[in-house]
Design a protein around this motif. Structure first.
Motif, short mmCIF file in Angstrom:
data_model
loop_
_atom_site.label_atom_id
_atom_site.label_comp_id
_atom_site.label_asym_id
_atom_site.label_seq_id
_atom_site.Cartn_x
_atom_site.Cartn_y
_atom_site.Cartn_z
N VAL A 125 0.86 -1.18 0.00
CA VAL A 125 0.00 0.00 0.00
C VAL A 125 0.90 1.23 0.00
CG1 VAL A 125 -1.81 1.30 1.20
CG2 VAL A 125 -1.80 -1.21 1.31
N MET A 126 0.60 2.23 -0.84
CA MET A 126 1.32 3.50 -0.86
C MET A 126 0.34 4.61 -0.54
SD MET A 126 3.57 2.96 -4.37
CE MET A 126 4.29 4.60 -4.34
N VAL A 127 0.63 5.38 0.52
CA VAL A 127 -0.18 6.53 0.88
C VAL A 127 0.68 7.77 0.72
CG1 VAL A 127 -1.56 7.65 2.67
CG2 VAL A 127 -1.48 5.14 2.54
N ALA A 128 0.35 8.63 -0.24
CA ALA A 128 1.17 9.82 -0.53
C ALA A 128 0.44 11.07 -0.05
CB ALA A 128 1.43 9.91 -2.02
N THR A 129 1.17 11.93 0.68
CA THR A 129 0.59 13.14 1.26
C THR A 129 1.14 14.39 0.57
OG1 THR A 129 2.30 13.29 2.97
CG2 THR A 129 0.34 11.99 3.48
N GLY A 130 0.38 15.49 0.66
CA GLY A 130 0.74 16.71 -0.07
C GLY A 130 1.22 17.87 0.77
N PHE A 131 1.15 17.77 2.11
CA PHE A 131 1.50 18.94 2.93
C PHE A 131 3.01 19.19 2.91
CE2 PHE A 131 2.28 21.37 6.82
CZ PHE A 131 1.30 22.35 6.71
N ASN A 132 3.40 20.45 2.66
CA ASN A 132 4.80 20.85 2.60
C ASN A 132 5.14 21.67 3.84
OD1 ASN A 132 7.09 22.68 1.97
ND2 ASN A 132 7.06 21.65 -0.02
N GLU A 133 6.01 21.14 4.70
CA GLU A 133 6.33 21.79 5.98
C GLU A 133 6.97 23.17 5.83
OE1 GLU A 133 5.93 21.24 9.31
OE2 GLU A 133 4.54 19.63 8.81
N PRO A 134 8.00 23.34 4.98
CA PRO A 134 8.60 24.68 4.89
C PRO A 134 7.63 25.76 4.45
CG PRO A 134 10.06 23.04 3.91
CD PRO A 134 8.76 22.35 4.19
N TYR A 135 6.70 25.41 3.55
CA TYR A 135 5.74 26.40 3.04
C TYR A 135 4.43 26.39 3.80
CZ TYR A 135 8.91 26.83 -0.94
OH TYR A 135 10.01 27.05 -1.73
#
Length: 489
Positions: free
Chosen positions: A404-414
């Motif tokens: 299973v691959m779960v990909a997230t979109g939140f970018n910490e620096p921005y």
């Protein structure tokens, strides 16, 4: 002298702070206003202001007329008003080399410097464990202190930490190397060079390699993995090389080793590297042949995965410095691993959970191989931080191991959600049978890992966001796992 630092980014801040510390009148200017900087950087700028640095933020056209010296950040565009003003003035320019020489004078103890693309942090901490076992007072600077090591080094100098230490052990990422490439190192280590951060070098691998080559000029003794041999053989023919036996070509293995009846490694007379390691169950075997030393030993070592190669690098560094073998063994035995590197998070409804900040192909492959015969759910960061990375090879690699691959979109620096990198990762695994899930945030992603897994599975987080904000990302993963356990028992 009266100095102006143009650019309050990753280069400008440590330069301004240290120039102020050594007695100069310093102003730092930037087109961005204070509130437009990341909150961590806002804190650093306010600390500098309290120490006496003048903040001139939100200024597009700084006046250079009242200053004697200027430092311009390397990222300053040539066509910017500030760059044009510098070119048209008679002001004296402070270069990165000038700044590096200032830093070098302020660090009195012997310096061990460690650079490379992957493994710098782990190697730095294993070396630290070895020297502490011998009773040395250590000043250690790594990305575990803070992501921007140059600021860690400057902060330590201001607090007088080098003066209290017997030895300085410094992790030197490419940004820090750009600022502090004039450091004189008792032992320098170049662990490896892989394609990374190339967007900061105009896409040029050659320019990236040249940045790393600072280590060859100022290291009394130089250590490197065999991966860099072709690069270093003419530049530093006295380099001491290391390599894990499984990573060396088969035709070299037979020439390099002979096995003793104790099954320990001894390097033969015609070796092509000086330190060779072999991983064991809770142990590491190391053979060495350099200077007048040719022997082998086995030590307790309770780590896994890529930690073995980093332990071998650390051993080579410590032996080159002259540390007694008993302290090297004790340091290997004492080392308990690092947060963000194969960190065990616990059991969540029958799922064993690990987090790892690997994001380069080589590091991820070593991590994933540990789970090769296990059912695996992979929770993926947004692989773009302030650096954009190649998601195609990453997604393809993970697809080979993951169920299973779960990909997230939140970018910490921005502090924003960008879903395109997450989609790229999953699309790259088109040949994989893995189930593919998109999630906006890390909390949502961790929750989905519970939903799409079953008891007995392993859950592994991979990606660079942990290095940007460890506590925040870790807490989000835990929160998502806990929520998932409540919903999907």
């Amino acid at each position: 002298m009266n100095c102006i630092v143009i650019g309050a980014g990753n280069a400008g801040r440590p330069v301004a702070r240290l120039l102020n510390h050594i007695g100069h009148d310093v102003t730092i200017t930037d087109p961005k206003k204070l509130e437009n900087f990341h909150e961590d950087f806002q804190g650093n700028l306010l600390t500098m202001e309290n120490e006496g640095v003048t903040l001139d933020l939100g200024n597009l056209t700084p006046d250079l007329s009242k200053f004697d010296y200027v430092y311009a950040a390397p990222t300053l565009p040539d066509n910017s008003p500030a760059a044009i003003a510098i070119k048209n003035s008679n002001i004296k320019v402070i270069s990165n080399d000038d700044f590096g020489r200032i830093v070098n004078k302020l660090i009195k103890p012997d310096i061990i410097g460690i650079t490379g693309s992957v493994g710098k942090t782990s190697t730095t901490h294993i070396v630290d464990s070895m020297f502490r076992s011998a009773g040395y007072k250590i000043w250690k600077c790594s990305s575990m202190n803070q992501n921007l090591v140059s600021e860690v080094i400057v902060d330590g100098i201001i607090k007088g930490l080098p003066d209290k230490a017997d030895i300085a052990i410094l992790e030197l990422p490419h940004g820090t190397a750009g600022l502090m490439g004039e450091l004189n190192l008792k032992v320098g280590a170049l662990l490896n060079i892989y394609a990374e951060h190339l967007s900061e070098f105009g896409g040029s691998m050659e320019r990236y390699i040249q940045r790393k080559m600072f280590i060859t000029k100022h290291s009394e003794k130089l250590i490197s993995s065999t991966q860099c041999k072709d690069i270093l053989k003419d530049i530093r023919p006295d380099t001491l090389y290391y390599g894990m036996i499984n990573n060396l070509p088969d035709n070299e293995n037979t020439d390099l080793f002979k096995k003793l009846n104790t099954d320990k490694i001894l390097i033969s007379e015609n070796q092509v590297c000086n330190f060779i390691g072999e991983s064991g169950q809770n142990s590491i075997k190391i053979g060495y042949n350099f200077e007048d030393k040719n022997d082998c030993f086995e030590s307790e070592f309770h780590m896994m995965s890529y930690y073995f190669e980093n332990a071998l690098a650390a051993t080579a560094i410590a032996m080159a410095y002259g540390l007694d073998l008993k302290y090297i063994k004790q340091g290997l035995k004492n080392f308990k691993g690092l947060a963000v590197h194969m960190e065990y998070m616990g059991n969540y409804n029958g799922r064993e959970v690990f987090i790892d900040a690997s994001y380069l192909i080589e590091g991820m492959k070593s991590t994933l191989e540990f789970f090769e015969d296990k059912r695996l759910v992979v929770l993926l960061d947004n692989f773009d931080t302030t650096t954009k990375r190649d998601k195609k090879e990453t997604g393809k690699l993970i697809g080979k191991y993951a169920d299973v691959m779960v990909a997230t979109g939140f970018n910490e620096p921005y502090q924003k959600v960008f879903m395109e990198p997450a989609k790229e990762l999953l699309n790259a695994a088109s040949d994989s049978n893995a189930e593919k899930i998109l999630a906006e945030t890390m909390v949502d992603g961790a929750e989905m890992c519970i939903k799409y897994s079953r008891p007995g599975d392993n859950i592994l987080h991979l990606g660079p966001q942990l290095m940007q904000n460890y506590e925040s990302v870790r807490n989000k993963i835990v929160k998502g796992l806990e929520e998932g356990c409540k919903k999907y028992e």
